[in-house]
Design an enzyme around this catalytic site. Structure first.
Site, PDB file in Angstrom:
ATOM      1  N   ASP A  34       0.745  -1.286  -0.027  1.00  0.00           N
ATOM      2  CA  ASP A  34      -0.109  -0.006   0.343  1.00  0.00           C
ATOM      3  C   ASP A  34       0.738   1.406  -0.161  1.00  0.00           C
ATOM      4  O   ASP A  34       1.865   1.398   0.625  1.00  0.00           O
ATOM      5  CB  ASP A  34      -0.663   0.082   1.271  1.00  0.00           C
ATOM      6  CG  ASP A  34      -2.085   0.859   1.082  1.00  0.00           C
ATOM      7  OD1 ASP A  34      -2.381   1.115   0.053  1.00  0.00           O
ATOM      8  OD2 ASP A  34      -2.672   1.429   2.108  1.00  0.00           O
ATOM      9  N   GLY A  35       0.268   2.290  -0.344  1.00  0.00           N
ATOM     10  CA  GLY A  35       0.935   3.668  -0.622  1.00  0.00           C
ATOM     11  C   GLY A  35       1.533   3.936  -1.835  1.00  0.00           C
ATOM     12  O   GLY A  35       2.086   5.079  -1.878  1.00  0.00           O
ATOM     13  N   ARG A  62      -0.169   7.639  -2.708  1.00  0.00           N
ATOM     14  CA  ARG A  62       0.411   8.444  -2.022  1.00  0.00           C
ATOM     15  C   ARG A  62       1.864   9.019  -2.146  1.00  0.00           C
ATOM     16  O   ARG A  62       2.302   9.997  -2.205  1.00  0.00           O
ATOM     17  CB  ARG A  62       0.189   8.303  -0.382  1.00  0.00           C
ATOM     18  CG  ARG A  62      -1.169   8.578   0.008  1.00  0.00           C
ATOM     19  CD  ARG A  62      -1.712   7.922   1.134  1.00  0.00           C
ATOM     20  NE  ARG A  62      -1.587   6.391   1.008  1.00  0.00           N
ATOM     21  CZ  ARG A  62      -1.589   5.629   1.954  1.00  0.00           C
ATOM     22  NH1 ARG A  62      -1.397   6.040   3.369  1.00  0.00           N
ATOM     23  NH2 ARG A  62      -1.549   4.518   2.038  1.00  0.00           N
ATOM     24  N   TRP A  63       2.825   7.994  -2.372  1.00  0.00           N
ATOM     25  CA  TRP A  63       4.098   8.265  -2.767  1.00  0.00           C
ATOM     26  C   TRP A  63       4.090   8.820  -3.688  1.00  0.00           C
ATOM     27  O   TRP A  63       4.943   9.956  -4.258  1.00  0.00           O
ATOM     28  CB  TRP A  63       4.893   7.031  -2.963  1.00  0.00           C
ATOM     29  CG  TRP A  63       6.170   7.129  -3.191  1.00  0.00           C
ATOM     30  CD1 TRP A  63       7.288   7.193  -2.200  1.00  0.00           C
ATOM     31  CD2 TRP A  63       6.890   7.138  -4.419  1.00  0.00           C
ATOM     32  NE1 TRP A  63       8.464   7.043  -3.053  1.00  0.00           N
ATOM     33  CE2 TRP A  63       8.232   7.120  -4.336  1.00  0.00           C
ATOM     34  CE3 TRP A  63       6.410   6.877  -5.890  1.00  0.00           C
ATOM     35  CZ2 TRP A  63       9.286   7.218  -5.302  1.00  0.00           C
ATOM     36  CZ3 TRP A  63       7.361   6.861  -6.894  1.00  0.00           C
ATOM     37  CH2 TRP A  63       8.776   7.052  -6.704  1.00  0.00           C
ATOM     38  N   ARG A  81      -0.793   9.052  -9.985  1.00  0.00           N
ATOM     39  CA  ARG A  81      -0.721   7.795  -9.115  1.00  0.00           C
ATOM     40  C   ARG A  81      -0.085   6.490  -9.938  1.00  0.00           C
ATOM     41  O   ARG A  81       0.719   5.893  -9.149  1.00  0.00           O
ATOM     42  CB  ARG A  81      -2.148   7.331  -9.011  1.00  0.00           C
ATOM     43  CG  ARG A  81      -2.925   8.369  -7.855  1.00  0.00           C
ATOM     44  CD  ARG A  81      -4.502   7.805  -7.629  1.00  0.00           C
ATOM     45  NE  ARG A  81      -4.432   6.723  -7.258  1.00  0.00           N
ATOM     46  CZ  ARG A  81      -4.300   6.170  -5.901  1.00  0.00           C
ATOM     47  NH1 ARG A  81      -4.135   7.306  -4.935  1.00  0.00           N
ATOM     48  NH2 ARG A  81      -4.341   4.998  -5.552  1.00  0.00           N
ATOM     49  N   HIS A 130       2.854   3.248  -8.888  1.00  0.00           N
ATOM     50  CA  HIS A 130       2.611   1.789  -9.266  1.00  0.00           C
ATOM     51  C   HIS A 130       3.931   1.320 -10.176  1.00  0.00           C
ATOM     52  O   HIS A 130       4.428   0.456  -9.736  1.00  0.00           O
ATOM     53  CB  HIS A 130       1.276   1.527  -9.948  1.00  0.00           C
ATOM     54  CG  HIS A 130       0.236   1.724  -9.346  1.00  0.00           C
ATOM     55  ND1 HIS A 130      -0.002   1.492  -8.065  1.00  0.00           N
ATOM     56  CD2 HIS A 130      -0.920   2.494  -9.656  1.00  0.00           C
ATOM     57  CE1 HIS A 130      -1.401   1.921  -7.574  1.00  0.00           C
ATOM     58  NE2 HIS A 130      -1.771   2.519  -8.549  1.00  0.00           N
ATOM     59  N   TRP A 163     -11.251  -2.800  -8.696  1.00  0.00           N
ATOM     60  CA  TRP A 163     -11.892  -2.236 -10.147  1.00  0.00           C
ATOM     61  C   TRP A 163     -12.857  -0.962  -9.852  1.00  0.00           C
ATOM     62  O   TRP A 163     -13.199  -0.674 -11.120  1.00  0.00           O
ATOM     63  CB  TRP A 163     -13.162  -3.656 -10.296  1.00  0.00           C
ATOM     64  CG  TRP A 163     -12.269  -4.739 -10.690  1.00  0.00           C
ATOM     65  CD1 TRP A 163     -12.382  -5.912 -10.006  1.00  0.00           C
ATOM     66  CD2 TRP A 163     -11.594  -5.094 -12.021  1.00  0.00           C
ATOM     67  NE1 TRP A 163     -11.546  -7.020 -10.785  1.00  0.00           N
ATOM     68  CE2 TRP A 163     -11.004  -6.538 -11.752  1.00  0.00           C
ATOM     69  CE3 TRP A 163     -11.086  -4.378 -12.960  1.00  0.00           C
ATOM     70  CZ2 TRP A 163     -10.326  -7.118 -12.783  1.00  0.00           C
ATOM     71  CZ3 TRP A 163     -10.279  -4.812 -13.849  1.00  0.00           C
ATOM     72  CH2 TRP A 163      -9.806  -6.336 -13.842  1.00  0.00           C
ATOM     73  N   LEU A 171      10.806 -20.616  -4.466  1.00  0.00           N
ATOM     74  CA  LEU A 171       9.783 -19.814  -4.072  1.00  0.00           C
ATOM     75  C   LEU A 171       8.789 -19.963  -4.821  1.00  0.00           C
ATOM     76  O   LEU A 171       8.647 -19.826  -6.294  1.00  0.00           O
ATOM     77  CB  LEU A 171      10.279 -18.397  -3.944  1.00  0.00           C
ATOM     78  CG  LEU A 171       9.414 -17.309  -3.539  1.00  0.00           C
ATOM     79  CD1 LEU A 171       9.026 -17.428  -2.160  1.00  0.00           C
ATOM     80  CD2 LEU A 171       9.632 -15.817  -3.889  1.00  0.00           C
ATOM     81  N   ILE A 224      -7.041  -5.085   7.250  1.00  0.00           N
ATOM     82  CA  ILE A 224      -6.513  -6.446   6.496  1.00  0.00           C
ATOM     83  C   ILE A 224      -7.304  -6.149   4.980  1.00  0.00           C
ATOM     84  O   ILE A 224      -6.598  -6.939   4.048  1.00  0.00           O
ATOM     85  CB  ILE A 224      -7.271  -7.790   7.144  1.00  0.00           C
ATOM     86  CG1 ILE A 224      -6.481  -7.676   8.393  1.00  0.00           C
ATOM     87  CG2 ILE A 224      -6.996  -9.062   6.517  1.00  0.00           C
ATOM     88  CD1 ILE A 224      -6.405  -9.144   9.288  1.00  0.00           C
TER      89      ILE A 224
HETATM   90  C1  FPP Z   1      -1.857  -0.033  -3.547  1.00  0.00           C
HETATM   91  O1  FPP Z   1      -1.329   1.331  -3.464  1.00  0.00           O
HETATM   92  C2  FPP Z   1      -1.337  -0.545  -4.569  1.00  0.00           C
HETATM   93  C3  FPP Z   1      -2.196  -1.086  -5.614  1.00  0.00           C
HETATM   94  C4  FPP Z   1      -3.650  -1.348  -5.378  1.00  0.00           C
HETATM   95  C5  FPP Z   1      -1.511  -1.955  -6.764  1.00  0.00           C
HETATM   96  C6  FPP Z   1      -0.162  -2.421  -6.565  1.00  0.00           C
HETATM   97  C7  FPP Z   1       0.429  -2.870  -7.725  1.00  0.00           C
HETATM   98  C8  FPP Z   1       1.691  -2.615  -8.179  1.00  0.00           C
HETATM   99  C9  FPP Z   1       2.644  -2.567  -7.102  1.00  0.00           C
HETATM  100  C10 FPP Z   1       1.972  -3.022  -9.531  1.00  0.00           C
HETATM  101  C11 FPP Z   1       1.828  -4.501 -10.047  1.00  0.00           C
HETATM  102  C12 FPP Z   1       2.615  -5.405  -9.311  1.00  0.00           C
HETATM  103  C13 FPP Z   1       2.908  -6.450 -10.084  1.00  0.00           C
HETATM  104  C14 FPP Z   1       3.238  -7.750  -9.222  1.00  0.00           C
HETATM  105  C15 FPP Z   1       2.741  -6.722 -11.561  1.00  0.00           C
HETATM  106  P1  FPP Z   1      -2.620   2.711  -3.637  1.00  0.00           P
HETATM  107  O2  FPP Z   1      -2.906   2.832  -4.910  1.00  0.00           O
HETATM  108  O3  FPP Z   1      -3.784   2.164  -2.649  1.00  0.00           O
HETATM  109  O4  FPP Z   1      -1.916   3.493  -2.588  1.00  0.00           O
HETATM  110  P2  FPP Z   1      -2.736   4.863  -1.883  1.00  0.00           P
HETATM  111  O5  FPP Z   1      -3.079   3.904  -0.543  1.00  0.00           O
HETATM  112  O6  FPP Z   1      -1.618   5.645  -1.497  1.00  0.00           O
HETATM  113  O7  FPP Z   1      -3.650   5.360  -2.651  1.00  0.00           O
END
Ligand code: FPP
Length: 247
Positions: free
Chosen positions: A19-20, A23-24, A32, A36, A68, A130, A194
């Site tokens: 998560d994050g 925001r990062w 956003r 990712h 989604w 793994l 969770i």
């Molecule tokens: C949550 O941060 C992150 C996601 C919903 C997507 C995670 C996806 C990746 C790291 C890229 C794809 C990964 C693979 C393995 C192919 P958020 O967007 O909710 O952040 P926020 O809470 O700061 O809004």
């Protein structure tokens, strides 16, 4: 730090809520999706760190059922990133003996992502290192419902008796199949939830909230640190501390 880890007391299954990212990215004044993209380096670091110390299962919350509902631009961006990442990273994963799997409602994924994923799963299916499980279009409630539906089907077909349903065989119907329950659940980004992740499988997981980092900042040292913290916890599974110490 890595050398301080007790290799005889590793979590068998680590699950991560990455998560994050948004925001990062916002902190850098970027879109956003930029977050990712930067999260991929963290995924690579995490997979490498887990392989290095001999973790058997790693499950990454890559896209939840609820995700989604995000703006289409972001959903499309994540799906494109998924295809690109699988294409770019799978040869290296394969070389490192990593077995790729996925859990979730795959039918909801765009056909290109599904195809790419299926090919990668097929290519790595005999690897013995793994097991990397991507949770895609996944939620814990979805998982429990699909397991119940499968079991109900077996009962209806006369292949299973209601009295025979128990905690052990129920697990076999969950999307995680043979993977053991989660020992360590890590969440970055500051929230303490969770979020409908591996609900059944995390019943006795040690929860570790890494509040001061966003996912794109997560590196190998963070994973090693998380394992060290896990090793300092006393896991009682409902017993008393004295009972645990005497076994
Ligand atoms: C949550 O941060 C992150 C996601 C919903 C997507 C995670 C996806 C990746 C790291 C890229 C794809 C990964 C693979 C393995 C192919 P958020 O967007 O909710 O952040 P926020 O809470 O700061 O809004």
């Amino acid at each position: 730090m890595e050398e301080k880890i007790d290799l005889s007391n590793l979590p068998k299954h680590i699950a991560v809520i990455m998560d994050g990212n948004g925001r990062w990215a916002k902190k850098q004044g970027a879109m956003r999706i930029f977050g990712h993209h930067h999260g991929i380096r963290s995924v690579r670091d995490t997979v490498e760190a887990c392989s290095e110390i001999g973790i058997k299962y790693l499950t990454l919350y890559t896209f939840s059922t609820e995700n989604w509902n995000r703006p289409k631009l972001e959903v499309d961006g994540i799906m494109q990133l998924l295809v690109k990442t699988i294409r770019d990273e799978v040869p290296e994963l394969h070389k490192n003996n990593v077995k790729l799997k996925s859990i979730g409602d795959k039918d909801q994924l765009p056909s290109r992502a599904r195809r790419e994923l299926d090919e990668a799963i097929e290519m790595t299916k005999d690897n013995t290192g793994l097991t990397l499980i991507l949770a895609l279009s996944y939620s814990g409630k979805w998982d429990i419902i699909q397991a119940v539906k499968s079991i109900a089907g077996e009962v209806k077909a006369g292949k299973m008796a209601v009295e025979d349903i128990n905690e052990t065989n129920f697990c076999e119907y969950l999307a995680t199949e043979e993977a053991p329950d989660v020992d360590l659940l890590i969440r970055t980004g500051g929230d303490h939830r969770i979020s409908n992740y591996l609900l059944w499988q995390s019943a006795y997981a040690e929860l570790l909230f890494m509040d001061d980092i966003y996912w794109p900042e997560f590196r190998k040292e963070h994973l090693f640190n998380a394992v060290l913290t896990y090793q300092q916890r006393e896991r009682r599974f409902g017993k008393t501390g004295d009972q645990v110490k005497s076994t």
